[in-house]
Scaffold this motif. Sequence first.
Motif, PDB file in Angstrom:
ATOM      1  N   ASN D 219      33.147  19.468  -1.724  1.00  0.00           N
ATOM      2  CA  ASN D 219      32.252  20.619  -1.700  1.00  0.00           C
ATOM      3  C   ASN D 219      33.017  21.921  -1.877  1.00  0.00           C
ATOM      4  N   THR D 220      32.391  22.815  -2.595  1.00  0.00           N
ATOM      5  CA  THR D 220      32.974  24.135  -2.811  1.00  0.00           C
ATOM      6  C   THR D 220      32.834  24.964  -1.527  1.00  0.00           C
ATOM      7  N   ILE D 221      33.597  26.022  -1.477  1.00  0.00           N
ATOM      8  CA  ILE D 221      33.521  26.922  -0.331  1.00  0.00           C
ATOM      9  C   ILE D 221      32.119  27.543  -0.263  1.00  0.00           C
ATOM     10  N   GLU D 222      31.547  27.820  -1.401  1.00  0.00           N
ATOM     11  CA  GLU D 222      30.195  28.386  -1.399  1.00  0.00           C
ATOM     12  C   GLU D 222      29.192  27.420  -0.767  1.00  0.00           C
ATOM     13  N   GLU D 223      29.283  26.146  -1.111  1.00  0.00           N
ATOM     14  CA  GLU D 223      28.363  25.165  -0.511  1.00  0.00           C
ATOM     15  C   GLU D 223      28.599  25.025   0.992  1.00  0.00           C
ATOM     16  N   TRP D 224      29.852  25.131   1.363  1.00  0.00           N
ATOM     17  CA  TRP D 224      30.222  25.025   2.783  1.00  0.00           C
ATOM     18  C   TRP D 224      29.567  26.187   3.557  1.00  0.00           C
TER      19      TRP D 224
END
Lengths: 349, 349, 349, 349
Positions: D219-224
């Motif tokens: 997962n990307t940081i944005e999704e996190w």
Amino acid sequence: MIIVFRKDASDQQIEHVIERVEEWGLSPNVSRGTERTIVGVIGDEAILRSKPLEALPGVEHVMPVLKPYKRASAEMRPERTRIRVPAVHDEGAPLFIGGTGVVLIAGPCAVENYDLMLEVGRRVKAAGAHMLRGGAFKPRTSPYSFQGLGREGLEILRAVRGETGLPVVTEVMDTKDVELVSEYADLLQIGARNMQNFTLLKEAGRSRRPVVLKRGMANTIEEWLMSAEYIMNAGNEQVILCERGIRTIETLTRNTLDLSAVPVVRRESHLPVMVDPSHGCGHADLVPALVRGAIAAGADAVMVEVHPDPERALSDGPQSLRPAEFERLVEEAGRVARAVERSLEPEGK
Amino acid sequence: MIIVFRKDASDQQIEHVIERVEEWGLSPNVSRGTERTIVGVIGDEAILRSKPLEALPGVEHVMPVLKPYKRASAEMRPERTRIRVPAVHDEGAPLFIGGTGVVLIAGPCAVENYDLMLEVGRRVKAAGAHMLRGGAFKPRTSPYSFQGLGREGLEILRAVRGETGLPVVTEVMDTKDVELVSEYADLLQIGARNMQNFTLLKEAGRSRRPVVLKRGMANTIEEWLMSAEYIMNAGNEQVILCERGIRTIETLTRNTLDLSAVPVVRRESHLPVMVDPSHGCGHADLVPALVRGAIAAGADAVMVEVHPDPERALSDGPQSLRPAEFERLVEEAGRVARAVERSLEPEGK
Amino acid sequence: MIIVFRKDASDQQIEHVIERVEEWGLSPNVSRGTERTIVGVIGDEAILRSKPLEALPGVEHVMPVLKPYKRASAEMRPERTRIRVPAVHDEGAPLFIGGTGVVLIAGPCAVENYDLMLEVGRRVKAAGAHMLRGGAFKPRTSPYSFQGLGREGLEILRAVRGETGLPVVTEVMDTKDVELVSEYADLLQIGARNMQNFTLLKEAGRSRRPVVLKRGMANTIEEWLMSAEYIMNAGNEQVILCERGIRTIETLTRNTLDLSAVPVVRRESHLPVMVDPSHGCGHADLVPALVRGAIAAGADAVMVEVHPDPERALSDGPQSLRPAEFERLVEEAGRVARAVERSLEPEGK
Amino acid sequence: MIIVFRKDASDQQIEHVIERVEEWGLSPNVSRGTERTIVGVIGDEAILRSKPLEALPGVEHVMPVLKPYKRASAEMRPERTRIRVPAVHDEGAPLFIGGTGVVLIAGPCAVENYDLMLEVGRRVKAAGAHMLRGGAFKPRTSPYSFQGLGREGLEILRAVRGETGLPVVTEVMDTKDVELVSEYADLLQIGARNMQNFTLLKEAGRSRRPVVLKRGMANTIEEWLMSAEYIMNAGNEQVILCERGIRTIETLTRNTLDLSAVPVVRRESHLPVMVDPSHGCGHADLVPALVRGAIAAGADAVMVEVHPDPERALSDGPQSLRPAEFERLVEEAGRVARAVERSLEPEGK
């Protein structure tokens, strides 16, 4: 090497594999389990690595036991390699990469012109950098981007090197240029995109300059060490491994800097390890945290992009620090280096 | 190009960016929202791509609007490119890659010796292949693996080409060899590891031979098209894009063959698209399913490794089909080609 | 299991490992090579997999020989599993997933309202679909996106199922809802983000409904089979494996559809394999090519998003086909199915 | 939001999009360039994010301008969040995560039994740890692996918590268990595999306990941050983001610990950031270097696996430090914390 047979492999198939292995002068050791037969092969694994064992009927898969690298391996040479970069001027002391001092390399992504290069050189030297970076040959994704000044860039590097006393590192992209770049550079750099340009590796192996080998964007540490092996096998034992980020699913950073590569390389190899957080993350604001992290994790050298006017840089402006930011970074880096019982004093006597 | 400012960007910062953009001869269009100010820039996006806009104070990020590729773009040339491969012998018909016929290329990974090459050439021709593959220069992860026969391998290819009438495709790894390989090969191949070896791309752009450009193991389709752009920009418009798998988290296959790249390339570009499932998956047993899938998805050509004795192959044995397996595959491939309104008859008149 | 010792492992360390292995009731087989000592362990590998062998002093690494999956494995059950989906109405024939017929599943991403669902149901049935899809519980990256109609969505599915006679597949996201969803759905779907939600897998293992298990976005095929194993081990042997794309470095597609997973699953497992190209690529224009590719590569079923008005869809509009596009796709799919000796007639007698 | 049209979009198509945007109550701003027409939309971007703009005819792609996270965003709340963990015993001082002190959390992967847990608790407390970790519910890839002691494990944690005075962090895997685990844990942990288990996130949002949210493996940081947003939007503002490595092409480490996530999260969000190098790399020998790197890069907390007898651990033995190794690590961590102007004293008054 372990050869695992399919559950339904016939005795004939197993026999055939054993015969082939014996033909190659090796001794197979057969274990028949209820689920699988496996054959362990003792002896020179390099022979087997070059054989298409998985193409033999009945073979399910093959598992190497030994590491494929030899010259780069910490097993073959337990003491860590320390690479000596002679001083630019007679009175100076040489630098050592891979000793207790951490080496700081700074400079613009590309050599743009003499004045700018000299300004950067003076500023980063005053801040505490030990070496100067700058590309004369630039690998760019687009044919329409600035491709570097070529030989003129090398001349500028030579002049600034002389003025500042900073040894220089610069990239070579083509076998035809290895000799030329070796005349100007203290360290030859092979970029990430050329990490598996095997003809270039071999040619760099014939150079007398130490080589900074950047890790490819999608290459494993094992492959990286095998590329070092190419250079070493061609005669040049002076290789510095430079982590610069790998491609992952993350999008807020340009690449994902793999700082775990630092302790892994230090365990697997005797070669020094460098980190380039500028390319590793792509954003100047993240660079200081990653330089601190790299040194804390054990890096022998750090390479940082610095430009006096990033918004006018011909290449990689967004990831370049301003000289004043670099000064602050050197202070922080020094504190972290001392916390891990190193220093920023890589000059020897 | 869209320039997005940080929420806290000052009017001065925004003004400064606007001035820079105007200096470059472009017209900025400012929108001030409650959350962000954005500036759209109309005009030649290539100018802006080379500017480090994200290094300008106050800029949060920059979003290109246009595609970076031009010569390779389907927008610039809506009709699909059809690449003509002249017949080996006078009486023969040329092949076309990118027409209604699907081209089958087959052969061993490496050229090993004349007898084997001739045997494979005859077998794959009899089975229905249109071209012959075989590497004389081999990029190998390990310096201790077979590196190819070099010029001797090219001579073998020439001889078998003459015997069988099959045009040949073979890899070139070094700028110094482009001219040499162009004398022997009907199609020059640039391998995945060299997809961003920009000096090699430029040199291939000066060759008169069509170039098969393999996609890098961790390269996006956009970067792949930009590498085609390098070749085209250097003067050679005859580029065939070859998908051969990218690196992913999957381990049961050597790479993950990206068959969605086939329709994506067909939408984005006018260039023909080839698929190499042998390298894409690394296991001979998976190759037939992937050849069928590639043709069904729209591939213009398929390249398959075939070896009469995979367990003795000097390179990539586990992914090589035996000639009899290739024969069955050609039959299946023909049925699928017809199901998607193509054929295995790429010969023109 | 093969235990590889470090080069410098002491005899004591090796002895200690052997004792531990014997304590666990297994028979170690020691080979001392010049470079490494290795110990092969014959017997139940499941015991060893749960032991932290790499934590034992002197051990370098451990290599499993056997596959970790049992119930899902093609070795344990060589004949392919055929999953029966009973007819909705008494007079109908059941569907079989995993037989010679390829099953087509179509419908909107989310259940939005009765009228739309009925319209889609009628259109896709007329076009040739065998089952209807639609989410009542929707996993959305943002808490501010439409989260599905929940129970009301299930009621709509039931009504449209009755009207059209199409069995339905719908997602379950929470252990608390497995029983509820099982009352409405002919096939329970477990989404990619829940592939390793092990409590959900166990709960689905207690359902009487067949389960469509989507592959996680960053999961290997081996892990996917292990998740199937969870469901099977909890009592439900009816699992369909659905490939829907994995995350890679490519950005022009939403995910990279891994069509090589189709032949790999067919080799490793007896379970049927489905492909979802809509989520796999994220763009409607690419879906037809990938459906053709999936069927040509051996998929037992294909799931496609269809929406009568994609620009008004509450979820995933950009990847939804219009009904007329779906009709054309069914024709093409039929031709490809026949080319690989299958059909679009999965109804049994 | 920027809407980019295809080069060949008709005026009607553009007009249609403008009408739709106006229907949604937003103001489109049209720019017609020579190459493309683009429409910028000012106003609430959340409305547009939920619309399938790319499904509108003529639209090529859509680029969001704003960040999708709100409550988790540093823009919405510039001061950093400091999470208070009350003392276990009345006389103690609370801990703060996100202040100047760096919090050390240590313990075994799984709770195995009372004696071992107490031993670890005492040892890590004596060494300087501030909190205790240990899993009662264990997500395991295989259904045949140890799945945790469940409620009995929670009871053991409670007892050891009382004995040692160390607050505890433990994982919750199922919505049904959130209330139960909240009774025992000082911090609730949501594991990487459940980062997008949205029903679990919502349920954790209703707990009164702070939540440690591990980043998903792909997962990307944005999704996190969007997953943090789910918890916060459901009412629980106390979220700690824990980096634990992402999946990449590297194989010598279990995952690739993304230390650049530390400065990125600190820039994007006000939430504290933790690092778990044990899962991040999977090998105990690499953990100390990564703990040092994490603290140097700015982590607010570090979580480390410690086991008194790793070779007998029921889970993750190979990545567990022995207590004596942990002691040395605490010393090094303290030196690095001080070098970056922090400390290992997170207790407040």
